[in-house]
Design an enzyme around this catalytic site. Structure first.
Site, PDB file in Angstrom:
ATOM      1  N   ASP A 101     -11.241  19.731 -16.429  1.00 43.55           N
ATOM      2  CA  ASP A 101     -12.325  19.998 -15.575  1.00 43.55           C
ATOM      3  C   ASP A 101     -11.818  21.098 -14.699  1.00 43.55           C
ATOM      4  OD1 ASP A 101     -13.571  17.917 -16.801  1.00 43.55           O
ATOM      5  OD2 ASP A 101     -12.839  16.546 -15.390  1.00 43.55           O
ATOM      6  N   ALA A 102     -12.905  21.874 -14.033  1.00 43.29           N
ATOM      7  CA  ALA A 102     -12.553  22.707 -13.089  1.00 43.29           C
ATOM      8  C   ALA A 102     -11.814  22.218 -11.948  1.00 43.29           C
ATOM      9  CB  ALA A 102     -14.018  23.378 -12.608  1.00 43.29           C
TER      10      ALA A 102
END
Ligand code: URA
Length: 228
Positions: A101-102
């Site tokens: 994920d970011a």
């Protein structure tokens, strides 16, 4: 691998240019003209383009320490792509074996060898991934047992596979999982009433992250061999 990809991997041609040569009947596989760009070929095949034998460049295998607020796609999205950190030729030929994920940091494996990345991500191989997890609330006494037994994630038809939990301190743990479901770690802690506030991947199989945030290095032959 696909014939058009083989040609790109062996020349400076773009995918479109490679396809044009294939359609024009200029490409032979083991002496036979092959006019379909999606034909599967093997590195041991003898492949010629306009009479010249092609030899693919060696595959590349990279570990990168993903910083927070970057994305694992090949293009910039809401945040810049991690590929901006890689100063290598033809970065567009590379892909990531298991995205983060970011807001997750840590180990990302990058390659242009599809078979190798498949061995990492296929659920059948149950490759271990180790995450260091920061939690909103102290870890509950029964979390290790619940993760070992498997928990029900929203929207999934089966329980998670047994996962290992090692407590570092009440709000920090190592979690070892062998699956790669969407947002898996965050959803597992949500399923036991907690919340992930910091997430970092430290290890994939026997490959341990050992470069600083934003840095990368080529893997050693031993590291590559773990997933051959
Ligand atoms: N699990 C998550 O929830 N997020 C990640 O980035 C990786 C695993």
């Amino acid at each position: 691998m696909r014939l058009d990809r083989f040609i790109c991997k062996s020349t400076e041609l773009s995918r479109n240019e490679a396809r044009a040569f294939i359609r024009a009947g200029e490409v032979r596989v083991n002496s036979e003209v092959v006019a379909s760009e999606s034909s599967q070929v093997h590195e041991n095949n003898s492949i010629t383009l306009a009479g010249e034998t092609l030899t693919p460049r060696p595959s590349r295998y990279i570990m990168l320490h993903k910083p927070r607020d970057t994305v694992c796609s090949n293009i910039d999205e809401a945040y810049p792509s991690v590929f901006n950190l890689l100063n290598v030729d033809k970065a567009s030929e590379l892909h990531i074996a298991g995205r983060l994920d970011a807001d997750t940091t840590g180990l990302v494996l990058i390659t242009d060898d599809g078979r190798w990345s498949f061995n990492i991500i296929t659920p059948e191989n149950q490759c271990e991934k180790v995450y260091r997890v920061g939690l909103r609330d102290p870890v509950a006494d029964d979390t290790a047992a619940r993760f070992a037994a498997g928990v029900q994630l929203q929207g999934e038809s089966s329980l998670t596979l047994p996962a290992g939990l090692e407590v570092i301190n009440p709000k920090e743990v190592f979690l070892t999982i062998t699956e790669g479901k969407f947002h898996q770690v965050k959803r597992m802690f949500a399923a036991v009433g907690n919340r992930v506030v910091v997430l970092h991947r430290q290890k994939i199989g026997a490959i341990n992250l050992d470069v600083e945030p934003g840095q990368w290095r080529y893997l050693t032959s031993d590291e590559i061999g773990y997933f051959k």
